[in-house]
Design an enzyme around this catalytic site. Structure first.
Site, mmCIF file in Angstrom:
data_model
loop_
_atom_site.group_PDB
_atom_site.id
_atom_site.type_symbol
_atom_site.label_atom_id
_atom_site.label_comp_id
_atom_site.label_asym_id
_atom_site.label_seq_id
_atom_site.Cartn_x
_atom_site.Cartn_y
_atom_site.Cartn_z
ATOM 1 N N ASN A 204 1.177 5.662 7.274
ATOM 2 C CA ASN A 204 0.658 4.482 7.981
ATOM 3 C C ASN A 204 1.757 3.742 8.746
ATOM 4 O OD1 ASN A 204 1.453 3.751 5.160
ATOM 5 N ND2 ASN A 204 1.029 1.680 5.866
ATOM 6 N N HIS A 205 3.034 4.001 8.438
ATOM 7 C CA HIS A 205 4.123 3.355 9.174
ATOM 8 C C HIS A 205 4.583 4.167 10.383
ATOM 9 C CE1 HIS A 205 5.390 -0.301 6.920
ATOM 10 N NE2 HIS A 205 4.599 0.248 6.017
ATOM 11 N N ASP B 89 7.497 8.476 0.503
ATOM 12 C CA ASP B 89 8.032 7.476 1.432
ATOM 13 C C ASP B 89 9.556 7.397 1.351
ATOM 14 O OD1 ASP B 89 5.297 6.995 0.827
ATOM 15 O OD2 ASP B 89 5.451 4.957 1.597
ATOM 16 N N HIS C 23 -0.914 11.276 2.928
ATOM 17 C CA HIS C 23 -0.086 10.104 2.680
ATOM 18 C C HIS C 23 -0.762 9.076 1.769
ATOM 19 C CE1 HIS C 23 2.945 7.054 3.227
ATOM 20 N NE2 HIS C 23 1.995 6.188 3.537
ATOM 21 N N ARG D 213 -4.982 -4.247 0.649
ATOM 22 C CA ARG D 213 -4.263 -3.859 1.855
ATOM 23 C C ARG D 213 -5.002 -4.251 3.125
ATOM 24 N NH1 ARG D 213 0.033 -0.201 0.927
ATOM 25 N NH2 ARG D 213 -0.071 0.973 -1.015
ATOM 26 N N HIS E 63 2.615 6.509 -0.428
ATOM 27 C CA HIS E 63 2.031 5.240 0.028
ATOM 28 C C HIS E 63 2.264 4.050 -0.895
ATOM 29 C CE1 HIS E 63 -0.450 2.820 2.553
ATOM 30 N NE2 HIS E 63 -1.512 2.798 1.776
ATOM 31 N N ASP F 8 5.663 7.827 6.172
ATOM 32 C CA ASP F 8 6.436 6.591 6.027
ATOM 33 C C ASP F 8 7.934 6.877 6.016
ATOM 34 O OD1 ASP F 8 4.105 5.195 6.044
ATOM 35 O OD2 ASP F 8 4.416 4.164 4.140
ATOM 36 N N ASP G 148 10.757 2.066 8.967
ATOM 37 C CA ASP G 148 10.475 0.654 8.643
ATOM 38 C C ASP G 148 11.110 0.240 7.324
ATOM 39 O OD1 ASP G 148 9.097 -0.310 10.871
ATOM 40 O OD2 ASP G 148 7.181 0.474 10.169
ATOM 41 N N ARG G 149 11.421 -1.045 7.245
ATOM 42 C CA ARG G 149 12.001 -1.721 6.077
ATOM 43 C C ARG G 149 13.464 -1.363 5.850
ATOM 44 N NH1 ARG G 149 7.806 -4.312 3.570
ATOM 45 N NH2 ARG G 149 5.743 -3.399 3.732
ATOM 46 N N HIS H 7 11.173 5.327 4.114
ATOM 47 C CA HIS H 7 11.330 3.992 4.689
ATOM 48 C C HIS H 7 12.753 3.694 5.154
ATOM 49 C CE1 HIS H 7 7.369 2.307 4.392
ATOM 50 N NE2 HIS H 7 7.248 2.727 3.138
#
Length: 569
Positions: A207-208, A146, A259, A299, A326, A175, A178-179, A148
């Site tokens: 998943n993002h 990730d 992932h 989750r 993840h 991923d 995001d964030r 991010h």
């Protein structure tokens, strides 16, 4: 050292529990949307069109003549533009120009972004669900977890390990966005290298890489902020691009990179054939030490898989081990299941400054994994362990107190349930039970007590005073504004409401029409447990449209959920 380690573990648990609770909440909202698509019967063609517009999934097309007029060809680059420029097909020099431009915090013009996405989509639609690569033509393959939107981590990886090239292949394991603040830049760099070196750069979906998740976790807002005029076009193309990303990578047919993880029903032959937009388990699953496979309760999506599940899947497909991402790990990586599952997480300082290191993994022809750790934040590198833990601890308890505030009314009710004689005092055991029953974070509340509770009377807690102190400490300037339980309820559901509003506002103008508001309130009032008639919805739309321009902005949208609980409605 033992005390420091215990503090570190407690703060880590706080961050992770709150993160997973947010994901669980988001997936519940997703399931509600799925329910609407399956069971809701539109009462008119307008309502049916509205539902299709806000809830329909992107189409995956393999037509080489993709629609252009609505994307890059309609966007003109002005002569005054001084940023990086791209021409296609891309060359290595273009990637170097992008890297240097982003280091100077320049933006790539929307025309080039859209053209890049257009070319990326064309390429991705030709790929299988599972990409197979080999170590025989290179010395080592680098696997990143990730990112991010943390551009500094990507820069540091390239600095330490080298840029992608025929001699330096990479797998980026989902991923990407995001964030972090630089998600679009991270994507642009990865997609550029993907097109320049299609045989050496491989991207798995995380998943993002999902437009619904992006509405909640920041990527949508980032794109609209950086590309105000053309952000909507970029997001629409990205929605399709994300759905085209492969789901897994196989190295030498021996190492599976995915992932999230696997389940007891994972079958690579079936995974290679399914519609990759519909996959959940491999994007959301997490390993656990116990045998078996069960629903991922923390989750809310995917599953927990134990070492027996890993062993079975490896034997079934002739694999040696699994690399997944993840989950943020303090050291940037973690090895479990008898060294058959390796987690790699490449976003350092993920929760806050000093919270974790990042890592990437290298595999040669012998398939022996070699982990490289790093810390992208120079200031965090200079901190002692005590300083780092104290800094992270401060951030963790601030986030936890925000969670307490958001559930204040529910907590008061839970505390009163233990206060049978109405003394206003409860034991610490009852305080801990009440907190867990309301927040459901699975935290060791008694261990956290020293940081959350400063004063006891005869070994008991004045719970009303405690909640007042929590509010005063963090929200003294806004306490009066946020006093009512109704506004507290809105604050608690703010992420859901922002997501719902963004879904309706499909052109990201920041406004929705009265008709859209009417349809939306009718659809989602059941999700928010609000009982209201169609006539009241229409009256409500008119009453919160303060400037009477026929549109409703987000603040007015929030006002609807405040007004709807008034007795007059």
């Amino acid at each position: 050292m033992a005390r420091l380690e215990m503090r570190r573990r407690c703060t880590w648990r706080i961050f992770q529990s709150i993160e997973y609770a947010g994901e669980q909440d988001h997936l519940r909202l997703n399931r509600f949307f799925d329910y609407l698509m399956t069971y809701f019967t539109p009462s008119s063609s307008k309502e049916r069109d509205f539902l299709n517009r806000i809830l329909s999934e992107p189409e995956m097309t393999k037509d080489p003549k993709l629609e252009k007029s609505s994307t890059y060809e309609s966007v003109v680059v002005p002569d005054s533009y001084m940023g990086p420029r791209l021409s296609f097909p891309l060359l290595p020099d273009h990637a170097t120009v992008l890297l240097e431009a982003f280091k100077q915090e320049q933006h790539l013009h929307a025309h080039y972004v859209l053209r890049l996405l257009h070319e990326t989509q064309k390429y991705l639609t030709q790929l299988p669900n599972i990409t197979s690569i080999s170590t025989c033509c290179s010395k080592e393959i680098t696997v990143c977890g990730d990112l991010h939107g943390q551009l500094n981590d990507l820069f540091l990886i390239f600095y330490k390990n080298g840029l992608p090239s025929p001699q330096k292949p990479y797998v980026f394991n989902g991923d990407f966005v995001d964030r972090g603040k630089w998600s679009i830049e991270v994507l642009i760099i990865l997609f550029a290298f993907l097109l320049i070196y299609p045989k050496e750069v491989h991207l798995n979906r995380g998943n993002h890489e999902d437009y619904m998740i992006n509405l909640r976790y920041g990527f949508t807002k980032e794109v609209i902020r950086k590309y105000k005029e053309h952000g909507d076009k970029i997001l629409k193309v990205l929605q399709t691009v994300f759905s085209c990303l492969p789901l897994a990578t196989l190295i030498d047919q021996k190492v599976l990179i995915v992932h999230g993880g696997i389940s007891n029903t994972t079958d690579l032959d079936r995974l290679a054939r399914i519609d990759r937009r519909k996959v959940i388990d491999i994007l959301w699953s997490d390993p656990i030490p116990q045998n078996g496979c069960q629903m991922n309760q923390e989750r809310g999506g995917g599953c927990y898989f134990g070492p027996d599940v890993t062993k079975e899947i490896l034997q079934k497909h002739g694999l040696q081990f699994i690399i997944r991402s993840h989950e943020c790990k303090p050291d940037g990586y973690e090895v479990c299941h008898d060294r058959k599952v390796i987690t790699v997480f490449s976003a350092s300082n993920y929760y806050t400054e000093g919270s974790n290191r990042g890592a990437y993994l290298k595999l040669g022809p012998d398939l022996n994994p070699h982990i490289i750790q790093y810390q992208a934040n120079k200031a965090a590198r200079k901190l002692t362990m005590t300083q780092r833990i104290s800094l992270v601890e401060e951030s963790a308890y601030l986030v936890l107190k925000e969670k307490v505030f958001a559930h204040r009314s529910q907590l008061i009710a839970a505390f009163k349930g233990f206060d049978k004689t109405n003394t206003g005092m409860i034991t610490l055991d009852d305080w801990a039970k009440a907190l867990e029953s309301v927040l459901q974070l699975g935290l060791p509340w008694r261990m956290l007590r020293a940081q959350l509770v400063s004063h006891l009377i005869s070994r008991k807690l004045d719970y009303k005073l405690w909640l007042k102190q929590i509010v005063t400490e963090q929200w003294s300037s806004t306490e009066e504004r946020l006093q009512s339980s109704l506004l507290e309820n809105i604050y608690r559901n703010l992420s859901n409401l922002e997501t719902v509003f963004s879904i309706i506002d499909s052109d990201h103008s920041g406004l929705i029409s009265h008709e859209e508001f009417h349809h939306t309130f009718r659809l989602f009032s059941s999700h928010m447990n609000i009982d209201i008639s169609d006539e009241n919805i229409e009256d409500l739309a008119c009453s919160i449209d303060f400037n009477k321009d026929g549109n409703i902005d987000f603040n007015e949208f929030l006002e609807a959920f405040r007004l709807v609980r008034k007795p007059s409605l």
